[in-house]
Structure formats: structure tokens, C-alpha cells
Design a protein around this motif. Structure first.
Motif, short mmCIF file in Angstrom:
data_model
loop_
_atom_site.label_atom_id
_atom_site.label_comp_id
_atom_site.label_asym_id
_atom_site.label_seq_id
_atom_site.Cartn_x
_atom_site.Cartn_y
_atom_site.Cartn_z
N GLY A 23 0.84 -1.21 0.00
CA GLY A 23 0.00 0.00 0.00
C GLY A 23 0.86 1.25 0.00
O GLY A 23 1.71 1.42 0.87
N LEU A 26 -0.69 7.62 1.78
CA LEU A 26 0.18 8.53 2.53
C LEU A 26 0.94 7.77 3.61
O LEU A 26 2.15 7.99 3.82
N THR A 27 0.27 6.84 4.28
CA THR A 27 0.93 6.14 5.37
C THR A 27 2.04 5.23 4.87
O THR A 27 3.17 5.26 5.38
N ASP A 46 2.20 -0.57 -4.66
CA ASP A 46 0.98 0.23 -4.55
C ASP A 46 0.04 0.01 -5.73
O ASP A 46 0.40 0.26 -6.88
N ALA A 47 -1.17 -0.44 -5.42
CA ALA A 47 -2.15 -0.72 -6.47
C ALA A 47 -2.52 0.54 -7.25
O ALA A 47 -2.84 0.47 -8.43
N THR A 48 -2.47 1.70 -6.60
CA THR A 48 -2.95 2.92 -7.26
C THR A 48 -1.99 3.39 -8.35
O THR A 48 -2.42 3.78 -9.44
N ARG A 53 -1.62 9.10 -8.82
CA ARG A 53 -1.27 9.89 -7.63
C ARG A 53 -0.86 11.31 -7.98
O ARG A 53 -0.98 12.21 -7.18
N ARG A 61 -9.08 15.95 -0.44
CA ARG A 61 -8.95 16.25 0.99
C ARG A 61 -7.84 17.25 1.27
O ARG A 61 -6.91 17.40 0.49
N TYR A 63 -5.53 18.07 4.91
CA TYR A 63 -5.36 17.44 6.22
C TYR A 63 -4.97 18.45 7.29
O TYR A 63 -4.09 19.29 7.06
N ALA A 64 -5.62 18.33 8.44
CA ALA A 64 -5.17 19.08 9.61
C ALA A 64 -4.01 18.27 10.18
O ALA A 64 -4.21 17.20 10.74
N VAL A 151 -0.67 -6.61 -4.42
CA VAL A 151 -0.21 -7.81 -3.72
C VAL A 151 -1.39 -8.77 -3.64
O VAL A 151 -2.49 -8.39 -3.25
N ASP A 304 -4.57 3.50 8.33
CA ASP A 304 -5.98 3.12 8.32
C ASP A 304 -6.15 1.60 8.34
O ASP A 304 -7.20 1.10 8.74
N GLY A 314 -10.16 15.04 12.65
CA GLY A 314 -8.99 15.20 11.79
C GLY A 314 -7.76 14.52 12.36
O GLY A 314 -6.67 15.08 12.39
N GLY A 316 -7.00 10.88 11.73
CA GLY A 316 -6.64 9.59 11.13
C GLY A 316 -5.19 9.52 10.66
O GLY A 316 -4.43 8.62 11.04
N LEU A 317 -4.82 10.48 9.84
CA LEU A 317 -3.46 10.47 9.30
C LEU A 317 -2.43 10.75 10.40
O LEU A 317 -1.35 10.15 10.43
N ASN A 318 -2.80 11.65 11.30
CA ASN A 318 -1.88 11.95 12.41
C ASN A 318 -1.58 10.69 13.22
O ASN A 318 -0.43 10.44 13.61
C1 LIG Z 1 -13.10 13.31 4.55
C2 LIG Z 1 -11.85 12.94 5.30
C3 LIG Z 1 -11.08 13.94 5.88
C4 LIG Z 1 -9.92 13.61 6.58
N1 LIG Z 1 -9.21 14.60 7.20
C5 LIG Z 1 -8.13 14.27 7.94
C6 LIG Z 1 -7.40 15.29 8.63
O1 LIG Z 1 -7.71 16.48 8.56
N2 LIG Z 1 -6.30 14.92 9.37
C7 LIG Z 1 -5.93 13.61 9.48
O2 LIG Z 1 -4.95 13.34 10.19
N3 LIG Z 1 -6.61 12.64 8.84
C8 LIG Z 1 -7.70 12.93 8.07
N4 LIG Z 1 -8.37 11.94 7.42
C9 LIG Z 1 -7.89 10.55 7.49
C10 LIG Z 1 -6.81 10.27 6.42
O3 LIG Z 1 -7.29 10.65 5.16
C11 LIG Z 1 -6.47 8.79 6.41
O4 LIG Z 1 -6.15 8.39 7.72
C12 LIG Z 1 -5.28 8.48 5.51
O5 LIG Z 1 -5.46 9.01 4.22
C13 LIG Z 1 -5.08 6.98 5.44
O6 LIG Z 1 -3.99 6.68 4.61
P1 LIG Z 1 -3.49 5.16 4.42
O7 LIG Z 1 -2.29 5.27 3.55
O8 LIG Z 1 -3.34 4.50 5.74
O9 LIG Z 1 -4.66 4.40 3.67
P2 LIG Z 1 -5.23 4.57 2.20
O10 LIG Z 1 -5.24 6.00 1.79
O11 LIG Z 1 -6.52 3.83 2.16
O12 LIG Z 1 -4.17 3.88 1.25
C14 LIG Z 1 -4.13 2.49 1.06
C15 LIG Z 1 -3.33 2.22 -0.20
O13 LIG Z 1 -3.17 0.80 -0.34
C16 LIG Z 1 -3.29 0.46 -1.70
N5 LIG Z 1 -3.68 -0.95 -1.79
C17 LIG Z 1 -4.86 -1.54 -1.42
N6 LIG Z 1 -4.82 -2.85 -1.65
C18 LIG Z 1 -3.60 -3.12 -2.16
C19 LIG Z 1 -2.95 -4.31 -2.62
N7 LIG Z 1 -3.55 -5.51 -2.57
N8 LIG Z 1 -1.69 -4.22 -3.10
C20 LIG Z 1 -1.05 -3.04 -3.16
N9 LIG Z 1 -1.62 -1.88 -2.74
C21 LIG Z 1 -2.87 -1.92 -2.26
C22 LIG Z 1 -4.34 1.41 -2.26
O14 LIG Z 1 -4.18 1.57 -3.65
C23 LIG Z 1 -4.01 2.69 -1.50
O15 LIG Z 1 -3.09 3.46 -2.23
C24 LIG Z 1 -9.54 12.25 6.70
C25 LIG Z 1 -10.31 11.25 6.12
C26 LIG Z 1 -11.47 11.59 5.41
C27 LIG Z 1 -12.30 10.49 4.79
#
Ligand SMILES: Cc1cc2nc3c(=O)[nH]c(=O)nc-3n(C[C@H](O)[C@H](O)[C@H](O)COP(=O)(O)OP(=O)(O)OC[C@H]3O[C@@H](n4cnc5c(N)ncnc54)[C@H](O)[C@@H]3O)c2cc1C
Length: 416
Positions: A23, A26-27, A46-48, A53, A61, A63-64, A151, A304, A314, A316-318
Motif C-alpha cells: 500500500g 500517505l501512510t 501500490d495498487a494505485t 497519484r 482532501r 489534512y489538519a 499484492v 488506516d 482530523g 486519522g493520518l496523524n
Molecule cells: C473526509 C476525510 C477527511 C480527513 N481529514 C483528515 C485530517 O484532517 N487529518 C488527518 O490526520 N486525517 C484525516 N483523514 C484521514 C486520512 O485521510 C487517512 O487516515 C489516511 O489518508 C489513510 O492513509 P493510508 O495510507 O493508511 O490508507 P489509504 O489512503 O486507504 O491507502 C491504502 C493504499 O493501499 C493500496 N492498496 C490496497 N490494496 C492493495 C494491494 N492488494 N496491493 C497493493 N496496494 C494496495 C491502495 O491503492 C491505497 O493506495 C480524513 C479522512 C477523510 C475520509
């Protein structure tokens, strides 16, 4: 195809690395950078994919980012590219209301004087954060970026794990990090189970241009169907996260831009003068999912994939960035001691550091949403009194401000 040619191709597609990350959101991407900075070789799948990107309309979005997350972006050398587009958050004002009503008389006000260290956080637009990270990811020597590939499977032997890609490629690693988002399929494959539920709410997200300056104020209006967050961006713009019941959100999203703004105006109010839409509108169905374990054999779960929470605070990402900082530090310390950084002992330390905090945060955010997203008159009175009381008690307010800035508790080095 000749068998020897086929074997050669398959061998090329096999690679060995210290850490494989599933994945590249951002994380996952920030995890790759933190680990690579510590000298680990990293493969990120990364599937995306990079092309999507780089598209500015891919994700609307903003992010705070808490003060502690800003420190981590600085430590990873990303802040220089982000600073000009980042809007400092000086104050947060919280009100309780209903459509077309004046805000509640007791609003909660977290102001800049609650912190000595600087603004409690910054608003950063996803398009800026994403493109900056993506550029650096591709430029970093010890990171192999495998974009546009999925994956399909992973298996663990005693000292390594093998990740299998949808194109037949294989990556062998001492540690596999699942960063593939909510209800992570890769974590589930490793036996991790989840607790969670759907909210019957969705978030409408867009950027607005407005007449008057926001002065770095963020607003959270609690409305019966869900909160409306008005978050300051550079140049008299703001980002809104407007939570509605799933049904309402779908029909508002289907409206043309003029009708959309007509529904928004009585909720938004007129304190920033005239508003108009900038760019695309976005829509996010909301749910909650917490992994019941953040680890499995040679596997760590982050972001996530470990804790998908409601965006009301706000956080989740933090929270995901705290996972990254903690895991990167523990792997580094293990390596320095000559310990196997993918071993169960190291992973148990990660789980101990992060699981309780992240789970407590996810459940607190869930409780906040339940408490505020309704029109029950008893609860409305209670929360109005509650906000008024917190507002009058500087020490409690200071604790809230430090919590929102992410500077309380046992912080990893990258966030100090
Ligand atoms: C409306 C909204 C507002 C938000 N505002 C805030 C904020 O202000 N502050 C804050 O801290 N957080 C905020 N968040 C939360 C934040 O957006 C998320 O916590 C963060 O984007 C999660 O990132 P991630 O990389 O963990 O997951 P994801 O963004 O879900 O990324 C997962 C990645 O894994 C990849 N993937 C999936 N399956 C596979 C596979 N089998 N093989 C390879 N790759 C794969 C996908 O393509 C994707 O790129 C907000 C969320 C929302 C919905």
C-alpha cells in the motif's frame, strides 16, 4: 516460451529487501521514507500507481496536520517543499447548532495562546502532500517503488516473508508492513480480525473561496446529521468536511454546483462573506474499523489498516504518522543492537506502544460523533454546558489543545 527464458524472467521478478510495504497511500509512502532514512532497503507495492497519484483531481482532501506530524515531515526533509502551501491553524472554534440557527452561546475556543511552541498544526492540501511525497519516493536510492501492481498473497517462513504480486513478481523481506487501508486484506490474510461498523453518514468535501480572511481559524459546527468542519487554507480559501446522513449526502452530491452551494450556505453561515466553489467536489462514505491486533508473524499493521476512524477530529493520518514514527524507531533500535527487526519481540514492542492509544483515540472519536450528531434536547443541553465548562477551565483546555497538537504522551523521536 523456452523454460530457461521463463525461469530467468521469474528470477528477475524476485527481489529481496529488508522491508516490504503493501500500500502506497500517505501512510505506506511515509513509512517507506522513514525506514529508508534509517538505512533499510524498502520495496513498496501500490495498487494505485504513480500516474494517478500525480493527478491533482485524484483526492480533494486537505489534512489538519498536528504539530507533532509537522515535526516528522521536517525530520523527513519534506517540510521545505510543503511550507509555502501550508496554512497554520491558530485557533479552533467549536459550536453546536442547527441549519439556519445562530451558533450556540457557549462555544468552545482553543486559541493559539494554549501552546508555547507555535501553531497547533497546519492545513496541508492532499495534492501538495501527495506529490511531494511521491517525488521523494521515486528519488530515494534505497526505495523500490512498484506502482500499479497489487499484492495477491503473502506467506511467512521463519526468517522471511514472501509477498506475491499480481504480475507474478515476488518480494522477499524480513518485515512486511500492511498499509493497504481500512479492513486491510493483507492483514486479514495474516489472521488479523477487525472490529467496526458503518456510519450511516458520508462526508462531502470541497474547497471554497471566500470574501473575508479566516485569520487561521478552524471551525467545527456540530449539526444534527453530523459535523461541518471549515478548515483554513492559503489565500482566502478553506476546505470543508461536511458530514450528512448517507442518503442526504448522495442527493446533495448529485446536485449541480449552484444547488450544492444553496444547501451549504445556511449551514456555513455568512461570517466569511460570499463563498464560491474552487475545483471538484468529493464524497467519502464513512465507517470505522479497528484491527484487533496490530501485528502477526513478520507483519506490522499501520495507518488506516490498523485504525480507520471518523474524520470528525482530523486525527486519522496523524495517528498513522505516530505508528510510522514508533515502528521506524523500534526497527532502528533493534538493528543497532543486532536484533532481528522483524522478530516477534520487536513487533510486540510496536503493538504495546501503539495499539492502546490508537484504539482509544478511534473509540473517543466514535463517541464524539455519536454525542454530537443528533438533535436530542437533553444531549444538546449537556454538551452546551460541557463546552461552556471546558471553555472556562484553562488547564483542561490546555490539555485538549496539547492533545490536538499531538504533543502529549510518549512521543517517538521523529515527533520530538
Ligand atoms: C473526509 C476525510 C477527511 C480527513 N481529514 C483528515 C485530517 O484532517 N487529518 C488527518 O490526520 N486525517 C484525516 N483523514 C484521514 C486520512 O485521510 C487517512 O487516515 C489516511 O489518508 C489513510 O492513509 P493510508 O495510507 O493508511 O490508507 P489509504 O489512503 O486507504 O491507502 C491504502 C493504499 O493501499 C493500496 N492498496 C490496497 N490494496 C492493495 C494491494 N492488494 N496491493 C497493493 N496496494 C494496495 C491502495 O491503492 C491505497 O493506495 C480524513 C479522512 C477523510 C475520509
Amino acid at each position: 516460451m523456452d523454460k530457461s527464458v521463463k525461469d530467468t524472467i521469474l528470477n528477475i521478478m524476485k527481489s529481496t529487501t529488508d522491508i516490504a510495504i503493501i500500500g502506497g497511500g500517505l501512510t505506506g509512502s511515509l513509512m517507506a521514507m522513514a525506514a529508508a532514512n534509517n538505512g533499510f532497503s524498502v520495496s513498496i507495492i501500490d495498487a494505485t500507481g504513480a500516474k494517478k497519484r500525480k493527478d491533482p483531481d485524484f483526492d480533494g482532501r486537505s489534512y489538519a496536520m498536528a504539530m507533532s506530524s509537522g515535526r516528522m515531515l521536517k525530520a523527513l526533509g519534506l517540510w521545505g517543499d510543503l511550507e509555502t502551501g501550508a496554512q497554520p491553524i491558530h485557533d479552533i472554534k467549536v459550536t453546536d447548532g442547527a441549519v439556519g440557527e445562530q451558533p450556540s452561546p457557549f462555544f468552545l475556543h482553543f486559541d493559539k495562546y494554549g501552546l508555547d511552541e507555535g501553531p497547533m498544526g497546519h492545513m496541508i492540501e492532499d495534492r501538495h502532500l501527495r506529490s511531494t511525497i511521491q517525488r521523494r519516493l521515486l528519488d530515494t536510492k534505497n526505495i523500490t517503488y512498484l506502482g500499479g501492481r497489487r499484492v495477491d498473497n503473502q506467506t511467512t517462513q521463519t526468517t522471511t516473508s514472501m509477498v506475491t504480486l499480481d504480475d507474478g513478481g515476488q518480494v522477499h523481506a524480513r518485515l512486511v508492513i500492511c498499509a493497504d487501508g481500512r479492513n486491510s486484506p493483507s492483514a486479514k490474510r495474516a489472521g488479523v480480525t477487525y472490529t467496526g461498523w458503518n456510519y450511516s453518514q458520508s462526508a462531502l468535501v470541497c474547497a471554497l473561496e471566500h470574501e473575508y480572511s479566516h485569520n487561521g481559524f478552524a471551525y467545527q459546527h456540530f449539526m444534527p446529521p453530523g459535523p461541518l468542519a471549515i478548515l483554513p487554507l492559503k489565500d482566502n480559501r478553506c476546505s470543508i468536511v461536511w458530514t450528512e446522513t448517507a442518503e442526504n449526502a448522495r442527493s446533495i452530491m448529485a446536485m449541480n454546483k449552484g444547488a450544492y452551494l444553496d444547501v451549504l450556505r445556511p449551514r456555513f453561515g455568512d461570517f466569511l462573506g460570499e463563498i464560491k466553489l474552487v475545483g471538484e467536489r468529493f464524497f467519502y462514505p464513512l465507517d470505522m474499523s479497528i484491527a484487533n491486533s496490530f501485528i502477526a508473524e513478520r507483519i506490522a499493521v499501520i495507518g488506516d489498516a490498523a485504525h480507520g476512524m471518523h474524520p470528525i477530529a482530523g486525527q486519522g493520518l496523524n495517528a498513522g504518522m505516530r505508528d510510522i514514527a514508533a515502528l521506524a524507531q523500534l526497527c532502528q533500535e533493534a538493528k543497532d543492537r543486532g536484533e532481528d527487526f522483524g522478530s516477534q519481540a520487536v513487533l510486540a514492542r510496536y503493538q504495546e506502544w501503539r495499539r492502546f492509544d490508537a484504539t482509544a483515540l478511534t473509540l473517543t472519536v466514535d463517541a464524539l460523533n455519536r454525542l454530537f450528531s443528533n438533535d436530542n434536547s437533553i444531549l444538546r443541553n449537556l454538551r452546551t454546558i460541557g463546552m461552556g465548562v471546558v471553555n472556562l477551565l484553562p488547564s483542561i483546555k490546555r490539555t485538549f489543545i496539547r492533545e490536538a497538537a499531538g504533543v502529549r504522551g510518549n512521543l517517538p523521536d521523529l515527533m520530538r
